[in-house]
Design a protein around this motif. Structure first.
Motif, PDB file in Angstrom:
ATOM      1  N   ILE A  93      10.446   3.349  -2.356  1.00  0.00           N
ATOM      2  CA  ILE A  93       9.499   2.399  -2.956  1.00  0.00           C
ATOM      3  C   ILE A  93      10.025   0.969  -2.904  1.00  0.00           C
ATOM      4  CG2 ILE A  93       8.354   1.718  -5.100  1.00  0.00           C
ATOM      5  CD1 ILE A  93       8.201   4.683  -5.831  1.00  0.00           C
ATOM      6  N   GLU A  94      11.268   0.766  -3.294  1.00  0.00           N
ATOM      7  CA  GLU A  94      11.802  -0.598  -3.373  1.00  0.00           C
ATOM      8  C   GLU A  94      11.810  -1.285  -2.009  1.00  0.00           C
ATOM      9  OE1 GLU A  94      15.815  -3.007  -4.803  1.00  0.00           O
ATOM     10  OE2 GLU A  94      15.489  -0.939  -5.435  1.00  0.00           O
ATOM     11  N   THR A  95      12.209  -0.564  -0.971  1.00  0.00           N
ATOM     12  CA  THR A  95      12.238  -1.158   0.369  1.00  0.00           C
ATOM     13  C   THR A  95      10.838  -1.541   0.833  1.00  0.00           C
ATOM     14  OG1 THR A  95      14.260   0.000   1.036  1.00  0.00           O
ATOM     15  CG2 THR A  95      12.767  -0.693   2.793  1.00  0.00           C
ATOM     16  N   LEU A  96       9.860  -0.693   0.540  1.00  0.00           N
ATOM     17  CA  LEU A  96       8.488  -0.976   0.957  1.00  0.00           C
ATOM     18  C   LEU A  96       7.917  -2.186   0.216  1.00  0.00           C
ATOM     19  CD1 LEU A  96       7.193   2.702   1.113  1.00  0.00           C
ATOM     20  CD2 LEU A  96       7.713   1.206   3.046  1.00  0.00           C
ATOM     21  N   LEU A  97       8.165  -2.262  -1.085  1.00  0.00           N
ATOM     22  CA  LEU A  97       7.678  -3.409  -1.847  1.00  0.00           C
ATOM     23  C   LEU A  97       8.395  -4.692  -1.432  1.00  0.00           C
ATOM     24  CD1 LEU A  97       7.317  -1.940  -5.461  1.00  0.00           C
ATOM     25  CD2 LEU A  97       5.581  -2.155  -3.675  1.00  0.00           C
TER      26      LEU A  97
ATOM     27  N   VAL B 287       0.843  -1.198   0.000  1.00  0.00           N
ATOM     28  CA  VAL B 287       0.000   0.000   0.000  1.00  0.00           C
ATOM     29  C   VAL B 287       0.877   1.247   0.000  1.00  0.00           C
ATOM     30  CG1 VAL B 287      -1.667   1.340   1.325  1.00  0.00           C
ATOM     31  CG2 VAL B 287      -1.956  -1.123   1.101  1.00  0.00           C
ATOM     32  N   ALA B 288       1.854   1.285   0.909  1.00  0.00           N
ATOM     33  CA  ALA B 288       2.747   2.441   0.989  1.00  0.00           C
ATOM     34  C   ALA B 288       3.565   2.591  -0.289  1.00  0.00           C
ATOM     35  CB  ALA B 288       3.667   2.297   2.202  1.00  0.00           C
ATOM     36  N   GLY B 289       4.085   1.476  -0.803  1.00  0.00           N
ATOM     37  CA  GLY B 289       4.867   1.535  -2.033  1.00  0.00           C
ATOM     38  C   GLY B 289       4.043   2.007  -3.215  1.00  0.00           C
ATOM     39  N   THR B 290       2.800   1.552  -3.299  1.00  0.00           N
ATOM     40  CA  THR B 290       1.920   1.965  -4.391  1.00  0.00           C
ATOM     41  C   THR B 290       1.624   3.460  -4.330  1.00  0.00           C
ATOM     42  OG1 THR B 290       0.877  -0.215  -4.500  1.00  0.00           O
ATOM     43  CG2 THR B 290      -0.354   1.635  -5.431  1.00  0.00           C
ATOM     44  N   LEU B 291       1.301   3.955  -3.143  1.00  0.00           N
ATOM     45  CA  LEU B 291       0.978   5.378  -3.005  1.00  0.00           C
ATOM     46  C   LEU B 291       2.192   6.259  -3.302  1.00  0.00           C
ATOM     47  CD1 LEU B 291      -1.351   5.298   0.129  1.00  0.00           C
ATOM     48  CD2 LEU B 291      -1.981   5.860  -2.224  1.00  0.00           C
ATOM     49  N   ARG B 292       3.358   5.831  -2.860  1.00  0.00           N
ATOM     50  CA  ARG B 292       4.559   6.619  -3.151  1.00  0.00           C
ATOM     51  C   ARG B 292       4.904   6.546  -4.639  1.00  0.00           C
ATOM     52  NH1 ARG B 292       7.330   8.629   1.205  1.00  0.00           N
ATOM     53  NH2 ARG B 292       9.057   9.073  -0.224  1.00  0.00           N
ATOM     54  N   HIS B 293       4.655   5.414  -5.257  1.00  0.00           N
ATOM     55  CA  HIS B 293       4.875   5.272  -6.700  1.00  0.00           C
ATOM     56  C   HIS B 293       3.966   6.228  -7.470  1.00  0.00           C
ATOM     57  CE1 HIS B 293       5.464   3.358 -10.609  1.00  0.00           C
ATOM     58  NE2 HIS B 293       4.152   3.221 -10.709  1.00  0.00           N
ATOM     59  N   LEU B 294       2.691   6.254  -7.104  1.00  0.00           N
ATOM     60  CA  LEU B 294       1.747   7.146  -7.782  1.00  0.00           C
ATOM     61  C   LEU B 294       2.100   8.611  -7.543  1.00  0.00           C
ATOM     62  CD1 LEU B 294      -1.613   5.290  -7.031  1.00  0.00           C
ATOM     63  CD2 LEU B 294      -0.303   5.290  -9.165  1.00  0.00           C
ATOM     64  N   LYS B 295       2.566   8.910  -6.341  1.00  0.00           N
ATOM     65  CA  LYS B 295       2.964  10.292  -6.048  1.00  0.00           C
ATOM     66  C   LYS B 295       4.167  10.696  -6.892  1.00  0.00           C
ATOM     67  CE  LYS B 295       4.326  13.383  -2.297  1.00  0.00           C
ATOM     68  NZ  LYS B 295       4.616  13.509  -0.839  1.00  0.00           N
ATOM     69  N   SER B 296       5.101   9.782  -7.075  1.00  0.00           N
ATOM     70  CA  SER B 296       6.270  10.069  -7.905  1.00  0.00           C
ATOM     71  C   SER B 296       5.855  10.346  -9.348  1.00  0.00           C
ATOM     72  CB  SER B 296       7.247   8.891  -7.848  1.00  0.00           C
ATOM     73  OG  SER B 296       8.357   9.110  -8.692  1.00  0.00           O
ATOM     74  N   LEU B 297       4.898   9.568  -9.842  1.00  0.00           N
ATOM     75  CA  LEU B 297       4.400   9.795 -11.203  1.00  0.00           C
ATOM     76  C   LEU B 297       3.632  11.111 -11.296  1.00  0.00           C
ATOM     77  CD1 LEU B 297       3.035   6.227 -12.058  1.00  0.00           C
ATOM     78  CD2 LEU B 297       5.270   7.190 -12.643  1.00  0.00           C
ATOM     79  N   ARG B 298       2.870  11.391 -10.271  1.00  0.00           N
ATOM     80  CA  ARG B 298       1.999  12.571 -10.282  1.00  0.00           C
ATOM     81  C   ARG B 298       2.794  13.865 -10.155  1.00  0.00           C
ATOM     82  NH1 ARG B 298      -0.809  10.734  -6.594  1.00  0.00           N
ATOM     83  NH2 ARG B 298      -0.025  11.887  -4.796  1.00  0.00           N
ATOM     84  N   THR B 299       3.826  13.845  -9.322  1.00  0.00           N
ATOM     85  CA  THR B 299       4.616  15.060  -9.085  1.00  0.00           C
ATOM     86  C   THR B 299       5.833  15.158  -9.994  1.00  0.00           C
ATOM     87  OG1 THR B 299       5.890  13.937  -7.352  1.00  0.00           O
ATOM     88  CG2 THR B 299       3.896  15.126  -6.674  1.00  0.00           C
ATOM     89  N   LEU B 300       6.073  14.102 -10.782  1.00  0.00           N
ATOM     90  CA  LEU B 300       7.221  14.082 -11.704  1.00  0.00           C
ATOM     91  C   LEU B 300       8.537  14.240 -10.951  1.00  0.00           C
ATOM     92  CD1 LEU B 300       5.740  16.364 -14.529  1.00  0.00           C
ATOM     93  CD2 LEU B 300       5.501  13.891 -14.227  1.00  0.00           C
TER      94      LEU B 300
ATOM     95  N   LEU C 131      -6.247   4.799   3.288  1.00  0.00           N
ATOM     96  CA  LEU C 131      -6.705   6.142   3.647  1.00  0.00           C
ATOM     97  C   LEU C 131      -5.800   6.763   4.714  1.00  0.00           C
ATOM     98  CD1 LEU C 131     -10.561   5.505   3.765  1.00  0.00           C
ATOM     99  CD2 LEU C 131      -9.261   6.659   1.960  1.00  0.00           C
ATOM    100  N   SER C 132      -5.364   5.947   5.662  1.00  0.00           N
ATOM    101  CA  SER C 132      -4.502   6.459   6.730  1.00  0.00           C
ATOM    102  C   SER C 132      -3.159   6.929   6.186  1.00  0.00           C
ATOM    103  CB  SER C 132      -4.284   5.380   7.796  1.00  0.00           C
ATOM    104  OG  SER C 132      -5.512   4.995   8.377  1.00  0.00           O
ATOM    105  N   TYR C 133      -2.620   6.201   5.210  1.00  0.00           N
ATOM    106  CA  TYR C 133      -1.313   6.583   4.662  1.00  0.00           C
ATOM    107  C   TYR C 133      -1.405   7.887   3.877  1.00  0.00           C
ATOM    108  CZ  TYR C 133       3.508   5.699   3.256  1.00  0.00           C
ATOM    109  OH  TYR C 133       4.872   5.790   3.103  1.00  0.00           O
ATOM    110  N   ILE C 134      -2.537   8.122   3.255  1.00  0.00           N
ATOM    111  CA  ILE C 134      -2.734   9.399   2.561  1.00  0.00           C
ATOM    112  C   ILE C 134      -2.726  10.548   3.570  1.00  0.00           C
ATOM    113  CG2 ILE C 134      -4.399  10.772   1.245  1.00  0.00           C
ATOM    114  CD1 ILE C 134      -5.255   8.214  -0.161  1.00  0.00           C
TER     115      ILE C 134
END
Length: 357
Positions: free
Chosen positions: A188-192, A168-181, A232-235
């Protein structure tokens, strides 16, 4: 196989079989149930087993089984090879607790206590509170008894939930990286990898025990609730979530320490001489004759590592600070965060320690 008391049916079925083209790679079985005449002694009022076939006296069932030309399961390389642990490093793992210093920490630890009480009730597990506080050794706990089956149920339920936060944390950080460029600074790698490691724990235990339907339904429900709640909590507060996982891993270390103590005390004879599953031997690079106790030592060490990682990440600024467990340090002779447990910090590294060169 053809069985019938009717010559006409037998002749018709023979024509169908002889006139059809059968794939040599497939095994076809055609079964014609016996035709019972009115004079038959068969009791028509006898209870029938549940089936999807017709209730008429003549029942025809055709089943097609195709033998696969290639195996369904293939050996693949591990995405994240497991670091090597020494026997001494694993034996030195201890029960530890980080004091809740901030309001965020108190929210996290109270959430873990609530989850723990629900989890204990669901798996029928109880432990002596004095073991968690360090007042009593795990092997001296006699108030509550756990059998091999109870331990397996607990392990499977625990690991099915423990594999959620990392992804969950890795996915949200991945999406944030894509979203914020922007880059993620190696989080991400450690979380996954953490989620992958927890899933390997689960797959290992599933080689030893298959849960029943009720437990499977519980896992589905728990995953649905926990995934969305953690999402939701991680957001809202990633730091609180990492602290929550750190406290959760503290409880996992207690659980596996108690299991090891039960094995050593002779309370679990089914585990004493049982060989570790091959999947565990391959993943942790264990000796070919490794036992279940050796496997649990590795799993407890993994949980202690997750405890360290998440308490450390909770001390950092997730938007600015690099992941210290993926950092190359200038002076490798000094203790630093790493993928292994050679310099394990039970309650995590402080921000200054983690960012030092």
């Amino acid at each position: 196989m053809l069985t019938t008391k009717s010559p006409l049916l037998a002749k018709t079925a023979s024509r169908v079989i002889s006139g059809s083209t059968i794939n040599p790679a497939a095994r076809i079985s055609i079964i014609l149930c016996q035709y019972h005449s009115p004079s038959s002694s068969f009791n028509t009022h006898q209870a029938r087993s549940f089936s999807f076939t017709s209730k008429s006296p003549l029942q025809t069932t055709q089943s097609l089984q195709i033998t696969p030309t290639v195996p369904r399961h293939r050996e693949t390389k591990q995405s994240w090879p497991h670091p090597v642990y020494t026997e001494k490093q694993m034996q030195d793992i201890i029960i530890a607790h980080r004091d809740a210093a901030t309001f965020s920490d108190k929210i996290a630890i109270n959430a873990v206590r609530l989850l723990r009480s629900v989890f204990d009730f669901a798996t029928g597990y109880k432990h002596d509170p004095k073991v968690a506080s360090g007042e009593k050794k795990a092997g001296d706990a006699t108030q509550f008894a756990m059998t091999e089956k109870k331990w397996m149920i607990r392990f499977i339920f625990l690991e099915s939930i423990a594999g959620v936060p990392g992804f969950v944390a890795g996915t949200l950080r991945h999406l944030k990286s894509l979203r914020t460029l922007k880059r993620d600074n190696g989080w991400i790698e450690t979380l996954l990898e953490e989620g992958y490691n927890e899933r390997m724990h689960l797959l290992t235990f599933l080689k030893m025990h298959q849960p029943g339907l009720f437990m499977r339904l519980m896992i589905i429900g728990a995953q649905g609730v926990f995934y969305n709640a953690f999402f939701l909590s991680y957001i809202l507060s990633p730091r609180t979530c990492h602290r929550f996982v750190g406290y959760l891993e503290e409880e996992a270390v207690i659980t596996y320490t108690r299991a090891l103590a039960d094995i050593d005390a002779g309370k679990l004879p089914g585990f004493e001489n049982a060989r570790a599953p091959q999947i565990a031997i391959d993943y942790w690079k264990m000796n070919p004759d490794a036992k279940v106790r050796d496997m649990i030592l590795y799993i407890r060490a993994d949980e202690a590592k997750h405890r360290e990682v998440n308490h450390t990440l909770a001390n950092l600024d997730g938007d600015l600070d690099p992941n210290p467990f993926m950092t190359q340090y200038e002076d490798p002779s000094k203790p630093h965060p790493s993928k292994g447990i050679e310099h394990l910090k039970d309650v995590g590294w402080s921000r200054d320690e983690a960012l030092s060169k």
